[in-house]
Enzyme design. Sequence first.
Site, mmCIF file in Angstrom:
data_model
loop_
_atom_site.group_PDB
_atom_site.id
_atom_site.type_symbol
_atom_site.label_atom_id
_atom_site.label_comp_id
_atom_site.label_asym_id
_atom_site.label_seq_id
_atom_site.Cartn_x
_atom_site.Cartn_y
_atom_site.Cartn_z
ATOM 1 N N GLU B 34 0.831 -1.197 0.000
ATOM 2 C CA GLU B 34 0.000 0.000 0.000
ATOM 3 C C GLU B 34 0.876 1.262 0.000
ATOM 4 O OE1 GLU B 34 -2.080 -1.038 3.549
ATOM 5 O OE2 GLU B 34 -3.048 -2.735 2.556
ATOM 6 N N GLU B 65 -5.197 -6.218 2.581
ATOM 7 C CA GLU B 65 -4.085 -7.028 3.085
ATOM 8 C C GLU B 65 -4.226 -8.518 2.763
ATOM 9 O OE1 GLU B 65 -5.540 -4.628 4.774
ATOM 10 O OE2 GLU B 65 -3.928 -3.200 5.211
ATOM 11 N N GLN B 87 1.954 -2.319 5.576
ATOM 12 C CA GLN B 87 2.214 -0.956 6.046
ATOM 13 C C GLN B 87 2.516 -0.831 7.547
ATOM 14 O OE1 GLN B 87 -0.773 2.402 5.378
ATOM 15 N NE2 GLN B 87 0.730 2.597 3.752
ATOM 16 N N ASP B 90 0.806 -4.473 12.590
ATOM 17 C CA ASP B 90 -0.510 -4.789 13.162
ATOM 18 C C ASP B 90 -1.456 -5.324 12.090
ATOM 19 O OD1 ASP B 90 -0.312 -2.803 15.879
ATOM 20 O OD2 ASP B 90 0.809 -2.195 14.111
ATOM 21 N N PHE B 91 -1.252 -4.899 10.849
ATOM 22 C CA PHE B 91 -2.169 -5.290 9.769
ATOM 23 C C PHE B 91 -1.950 -6.746 9.341
ATOM 24 C CE2 PHE B 91 -1.981 -0.568 8.235
ATOM 25 C CZ PHE B 91 -2.507 -0.169 9.446
ATOM 26 N N HIS B 134 -1.429 0.456 15.966
ATOM 27 C CA HIS B 134 -0.306 0.718 15.047
ATOM 28 C C HIS B 134 1.040 0.572 15.753
ATOM 29 C CE1 HIS B 134 -3.497 2.500 12.632
ATOM 30 N NE2 HIS B 134 -2.661 2.641 11.626
#
Lengths: 327, 332
Positions: B34, B65, B87, B90-91, B134
């Site tokens: 991203e 994701e 990015q 956490d994602f 994040h």
Amino acid sequence: MLSTMKLPSHITEKKLKSLYKEMWLIRYFDEKVDQFFAKGMIHGTTHLCVGQEASASGSIGVLQAKDKIISTHRGHGHCIAKEGDVNKMMAELFGRVTGYCKGKGGSMHIADVEKGNLGANGIVGGGIPLAVGAALTSKMKNQGYVVLCFFGDGASNEGSFHEALNLAAIWDLPVVFICENNQYGMSGPVKEMTRIENIAERASAYGIPGKVVDGNDMIEIMNTVHEAVEKAREGNGPALIEMKTYRWKGHSKSDAKKYRTREEETEWRKKDGIKRFKDLLIEEKILSEEEANKLQEEAKKEIEEAVKFAENSPEPPLESLLEDVYA
Amino acid sequence: MTEIKIREITYLEAVREAMSQEMRQNEDVFILGEDIGVYGGAFGVTRGMIEEFGPERVRNTPISEAAIAGGAVGAALTGMRPILELQFSDFITIAMDQLVNQAAKTRYMFGGKGKVPMVVRTPAGSGTGAAAQHSQSLEAWMAHIPGLKVVQPSNAYDAKGLLKAAMDDDNPVIFYEHKLLYRTQCNVPEEQYSIPLGKADIKREGKDVTIVATAIMVHKTLEAATELEKEGIDVEIIDPRTIVPLDEEAIIESVKKTGRLIVVHEAVKRGGFGGEIASMIAESEAFDYLDSPIKRLGGLAVPIPYNPTLEKAVVPQVPDIIEAVKETVRFK
């Protein structure tokens, strides 16, 4: 009820005959597996595609050898249609070392990467992004292959379906998404799980063509998939095709099918894709009744042979337990 | 002999250089993620790369994701060597199926057929005020999964060499980049070089206590060691650099020498990878050499708070490490 469409001109008579036999291979394979489960000869679980032979054979039947497929957890038919070796498949279900996955994958993980079968999948919708990645490789390396991505009506409600269709669409990737709508996501009727009549309508949300076909009509399937595959091959991007079909068996072996009626099952059995294909081939004088019976017999025999092969194959050695975690 | 050119660059530049050098040599390597195109990535790691390699190979993706992680798996399985920039680490939760059920298992469940050579690069850790969603350190999750490799470089030199090794590896590698390390600098050769996965680095030799520290905690531990030296306590610091595979031997040997072990990581202590290192020592011959109980320093079991004072208090700081060392050394 015969198909209202014309026989596809891009398919030879020889191919049509072999597809007819292949449908019986799929039917007999899964019927045999069903019996073995009932007898406790195969463990784990399995998802049978009896009744869905046309969507596997018709779709994969129009591919070129270099094209690839991504399958579902109801994937025996796809595997056979992608030149799968029924001996290795049966051996895998028996958990034998001669199986496709050396006895470590079982029904839900059969893959044949060299033949372009990038694998069945135990996660509903899990394979859809993989198909997009494989199609990306084709485009980036200019390899000219198309990926057929199979999934069920249940998977079309997963996030992976939506993300993957969007990604394939914006990148114009050579992938054709095939939703095998067999009316139930496990016990969940598709009518209760979505508000739309046709899952193919979702294509419009991603700016790609969507089509509904009779999933038990070989001719309609072949014509529609062929058109979509060749468009994708020419760089025109993906399409979504929904095959309306029905699984004759339950979701998996423990399924008592309480969620549906005997009448419904009987109605769908009347639409048997194999019988319809046979009637058409006979009407078109491509097959005689005798020839048709012969092909059917051959298929039955091959499955019997596969069972013998599996039964006579050794168990995987314990030393192999930790192999292949890493390349 | 050709002259090896060494200059100071940042961790961020080291990561970018490793990728760029690899992409110049190997057509199969590409990046997807991203905002990695013209924007240059949320932290600027890919800045300028789209100009050199074009949008096909520095592939800007939608915010998806699961699809981009799965896309990387599918591309890897068919002959590419993708680098996925997630990015924020956490994602990874959104890409979990694709990493855990697909990437990690494909080879084994296919009976050894096919391989998945992909690298997931992702910024991890707290300290930027980005709060609970994040700022996490989730490396123990990935380390728990057979089939994945997990890398945590603590400086620019290691980042460049380990990323080269990760890109050369035929397996899925999760490459955690600590956000607060991006701007740190050290001497890095301009040439390509590789640091093998599974080889720990002794960042400081010492005789009184072994500290195994990861990522940013390596720096805090070094700082603590400098303070402790003034009091006559000599700390040995081991940076495993990769927690899968783990250089067990280097840690065991060090503990046998010092007789004391402290593990320091930023991730939540409960269920964290520090527990694994401590257990590994308890199960090894080094156990007999221990002169004090093993200590673990890790994050508190709370989400990372926004307020800067609270945020700092959640994860181990230099005084915590100093205190832990003193307690350990005092133990008779």
